[in-house]
Design a protein around this motif. Structure first.
Motif, mmCIF file in Angstrom:
data_model
loop_
_atom_site.group_PDB
_atom_site.id
_atom_site.type_symbol
_atom_site.label_atom_id
_atom_site.label_comp_id
_atom_site.label_asym_id
_atom_site.label_seq_id
_atom_site.Cartn_x
_atom_site.Cartn_y
_atom_site.Cartn_z
ATOM 1 N N CYS A 140 -19.099 12.205 -4.171
ATOM 2 C CA CYS A 140 -20.340 12.693 -4.992
ATOM 3 C C CYS A 140 -21.052 13.556 -4.080
ATOM 4 O O CYS A 140 -21.405 13.264 -3.218
ATOM 5 C CB CYS A 140 -20.766 11.478 -5.436
ATOM 6 S SG CYS A 140 -22.255 11.767 -6.214
ATOM 7 N N CYS A 199 -24.581 11.505 -3.657
ATOM 8 C CA CYS A 199 -24.865 10.547 -2.815
ATOM 9 C C CYS A 199 -23.876 10.683 -1.391
ATOM 10 O O CYS A 199 -24.073 9.690 -0.679
ATOM 11 C CB CYS A 199 -24.651 8.992 -3.502
ATOM 12 S SG CYS A 199 -22.990 8.702 -4.030
ATOM 13 N N HIS A 229 -20.859 7.220 -11.528
ATOM 14 C CA HIS A 229 -20.302 8.360 -11.610
ATOM 15 C C HIS A 229 -18.932 8.506 -12.584
ATOM 16 O O HIS A 229 -18.722 7.644 -13.074
ATOM 17 C CB HIS A 229 -19.527 8.543 -10.050
ATOM 18 C CG HIS A 229 -20.265 8.240 -8.945
ATOM 19 N ND1 HIS A 229 -20.567 7.144 -8.345
ATOM 20 C CD2 HIS A 229 -20.843 9.007 -8.042
ATOM 21 C CE1 HIS A 229 -21.489 7.238 -7.424
ATOM 22 N NE2 HIS A 229 -21.529 8.389 -7.293
HETATM 23 ZN ZN LIG Z 1 -23.167 9.813 -6.159
#
Ligand SMILES: [Zn+2]
Length: 236
Positions: free
Chosen positions: A27, A30, A42
């Motif tokens: 991701c 993050c 997500h």
């Molecule tokens: Zn994330």
């Protein structure tokens, strides 16, 4: 939500070759590798994150036919402003504000703690100054107060606000580089004349306050910390 659905449908229909360059199990918001079985916030297709936990479309929506001219390619490393260059902390702060502005989270960036998480603590003061300047220019002084108030939810009294290049505080405006005269006080029995080398700030009572300045006397290589109240600008 509608945009998300349009995007998801477009991604599902897109030929693999088109979306392949954007596929990753990490991701970009993050910075974690996301396990599809514990994807949380997500949105994933297979092992690839297609919407990050804060809502970022990780696959370029434009290549799958959803027009988003402002989409920011996460694969291009964010050009960090060269710290070694001639950029002042304030200019670095301004650069960060531009970045923040583009991502629409200035309220988050306004918090010293948050800024400090991503950037050096020394930059935080510059960022806050730049954000205040930007807020004032865009929305007026009320917005600055509102942001101060908002930031106090995360910033307690006596939290350091960092060094700023210029400060208007208690009917006095002082800038780094100003020639000043400092009256003696209980910590400093002698008057002092010199040039301001830094202006220190502290959060207090829901405001960013000037607490002290550094003053360097002519011929000295030492900055003397001086209380804001004792300083006056020398007559030109
Ligand atoms: Zn994330």
């Amino acid at each position: 939500m509608q945009v998300n659905e349009e995007y998801m449908a477009a991604v599902r229909q897109a030929p693999l070759g088109v979306i392949e360059p954007y596929l990753t199990s990490e991701c970009t918001e993050c910075d974690r590798v996301i396990d599809p079985s514990e994807s949380g916030e997500h949105v994933m297709i297979g092992a690839s994150v297609v919407i990050g936990c804060l809502g970022f479309f990780q696959i370029d929506p434009n290549v799958v036919g959803v027009s988003m001219p402002d989409w920011c390619d996460w694969r291009t490393p964010i050009a960090a402003e060269p710290v070694s260059g001639r950029l002042s902390l304030y200019e670095m702060g301004e650069a960060l504000v531009k970045f923040v502005e583009g991502h629409d989270f200035y309220d988050l960036a306004y918090s010293r703690q948050h800024v400090g998480l991503f950037y050096g603590q020394k930059v935080a003061g510059a960022v806050i100054t730049a954000v205040r300047t930007w807020l004032e220019a865009q929305y007026g002084a009320l917005a600055v107060r509102a942001a101060d108030f908002e930031s106090m939810m995360m910033i307690s009294d006596e939290a350091p606000g960092g060094h700023v290049p210029r400060m208007v505080w208690n009917d006095k405006t002082l800038s780094v580089g100003d020639q000043v005269h400092c009256e003696p006080d209980s910590d400093r029995p002698e008057a002092l004349d010199g040039v301001i080398t830094y202006i220190n700030t502290t959060f207090w009572g829901q405001e960013l306050c000037a607490t002290g300045v550094g003053v360097r006397a002519a011929g000295s290589s030492k900055d003397v910390p001086v209380d804001w109240y004792t300083v006056t600008r020398a007559k030109p």
